[in-house]
Write a protein that holds these residues in place. Structure first.
Motif, PDB file in Angstrom:
ATOM      1  N   HIS A   2       0.855  -1.186   0.000  1.00  0.00           N
ATOM      2  CA  HIS A   2       0.000   0.000   0.000  1.00  0.00           C
ATOM      3  C   HIS A   2       0.890   1.234   0.000  1.00  0.00           C
ATOM      4  O   HIS A   2       1.899   1.290   0.708  1.00  0.00           O
ATOM      5  N   PRO A  27      -3.234   5.673   0.762  1.00  0.00           N
ATOM      6  CA  PRO A  27      -4.531   4.983   0.707  1.00  0.00           C
ATOM      7  C   PRO A  27      -4.655   4.008  -0.466  1.00  0.00           C
ATOM      8  O   PRO A  27      -5.676   3.346  -0.606  1.00  0.00           O
ATOM      9  N   TYR A  28      -3.611   3.914  -1.280  1.00  0.00           N
ATOM     10  CA  TYR A  28      -3.707   3.130  -2.515  1.00  0.00           C
ATOM     11  C   TYR A  28      -3.118   1.731  -2.339  1.00  0.00           C
ATOM     12  O   TYR A  28      -1.990   1.567  -1.874  1.00  0.00           O
ATOM     13  N   HIS A  29      -3.877   0.738  -2.739  1.00  0.00           N
ATOM     14  CA  HIS A  29      -3.467  -0.664  -2.672  1.00  0.00           C
ATOM     15  C   HIS A  29      -2.856  -1.011  -4.031  1.00  0.00           C
ATOM     16  O   HIS A  29      -3.563  -1.355  -4.980  1.00  0.00           O
ATOM     17  N   ILE A  30      -1.520  -0.927  -4.142  1.00  0.00           N
ATOM     18  CA  ILE A  30      -0.846  -1.027  -5.437  1.00  0.00           C
ATOM     19  C   ILE A  30      -0.575  -2.478  -5.818  1.00  0.00           C
ATOM     20  O   ILE A  30      -1.024  -2.949  -6.868  1.00  0.00           O
ATOM     21  N   GLN A  60      -1.264  -6.326  -5.302  1.00  0.00           N
ATOM     22  CA  GLN A  60      -2.423  -7.042  -4.773  1.00  0.00           C
ATOM     23  C   GLN A  60      -2.228  -8.553  -4.870  1.00  0.00           C
ATOM     24  O   GLN A  60      -2.973  -9.261  -5.530  1.00  0.00           O
ATOM     25  N   THR A  87       6.711  -0.287  -8.373  1.00  0.00           N
ATOM     26  CA  THR A  87       6.395  -0.569  -6.968  1.00  0.00           C
ATOM     27  C   THR A  87       6.935  -1.933  -6.557  1.00  0.00           C
ATOM     28  O   THR A  87       7.408  -2.106  -5.428  1.00  0.00           O
ATOM     29  N   ASP A 126      -2.775  -4.432 -13.062  1.00  0.00           N
ATOM     30  CA  ASP A 126      -3.533  -4.073 -11.854  1.00  0.00           C
ATOM     31  C   ASP A 126      -2.944  -4.686 -10.588  1.00  0.00           C
ATOM     32  O   ASP A 126      -3.660  -5.216  -9.737  1.00  0.00           O
TER      33      ASP A 126
END
Length: 241
Positions: free
Chosen positions: A14, A17-20, A22, A46, A210
């Protein structure tokens, strides 16, 4: 190539607030080049920064050479003989080429034989040895960034888009450098948008979308299958050549 040198299992990252990332699952075999492909924003950078400890793993694990490293700090990870060439190159523009290289040498000494090899790969670095790195062209700065990562033998090198915006002659120099590193059994995880370059050096490939790995395989298989390229990337990777 044999067992993986680097393994990611179910890695979530993360950023604010962003869940990069997954649930990234990735294996990087020893002694070869693994290319990480994907659209902009898929999570490739990332992933590299998470491996280096620059972003923290929220869930999952990262194992390197038999040891779990996902809870270690960046300096400790670097001491495990992992080098990182970021997209912004990370060089010190106010320092000379010589000083940049010296800072990258953990021993504080530049070994003459290895330095001669680097000059053979990237002749401009010898020419501008005593010049400030800020006067180098974009391609020459990228040469310096890669040279800093290989100034000493490393087990693993993470490289983020080394040919972005570079002239073909400099891209060719990068290809030669990566092939020579591979011959020396250096393991490389490469993020690269230039598919011609990626397919020239890559042994294995993983495609991200994603924040997940959606494809893993041999580079030769992906390079030979235009339909698979289109399905994975939404366009033919031949367009990146």
């Amino acid at each position: 190539m044999s067992d993986p040198l680097l393994t990611l299992r179910g890695v979530h990252t993360h950023i604010g607030p962003y869940h990069i990332l997954q649930g990234v699952d990735l294996e990087v075999p020893r002694g070869g080049v693994t290319v990480l492909l994907g659209r902009n924003g898929a999570g490739k950078t990332t992933t590299l920064r998470t491996i280096m400890g620059l972003w923290q793993v929220r869930e999952g694990l990262i194992q390197f050479d038999g040891a779990q490293i996902h809870q270690e700090t960046t300096p400790v990870i670097a001491q495990r003989e992992i080098a990182f060439v970021p997209e912004d190159m990370g060089i010190f523009t106010d320092l000379t080429v010589h000083e940049n290289m010296l800072l990258a040498a953990r021993s504080g000494v530049l070994e003459e034989e290895r330095l001669s090899w680097i000059f053979g790969l990237f002749p401009p670095l010898k020419t501008f040895w005593h010049s400030a790195a800020g006067v180098l062209s974009g391609g020459q700065k990228q040469m310096l960034a890669v040279a800093r990562a290989i100034v000493e033998p490393r087990k693993l090198i993470l490289i983020d888009e080394p040919t972005k915006g570079l002239a073909p002659a400099i891209i060719n120099a990068m290809v030669v450098a990566l092939k020579e590193l591979k011959e020396m059994q250096t393991t490389i995880l490469l993020v690269e948008q230039n598919f011609s370059m990626a397919s020239a050096v890559g042994d294995t490939v993983a495609v991200m979308d994603d924040g997940r790995i959606v494809y893993k395989g041999d580079m030769c298989e992906l390079a030979a299958d235009a339909a698979l390229q289109e399905r994975l990337m939404g366009l033919s990777l031949e367009a990146h050549q």
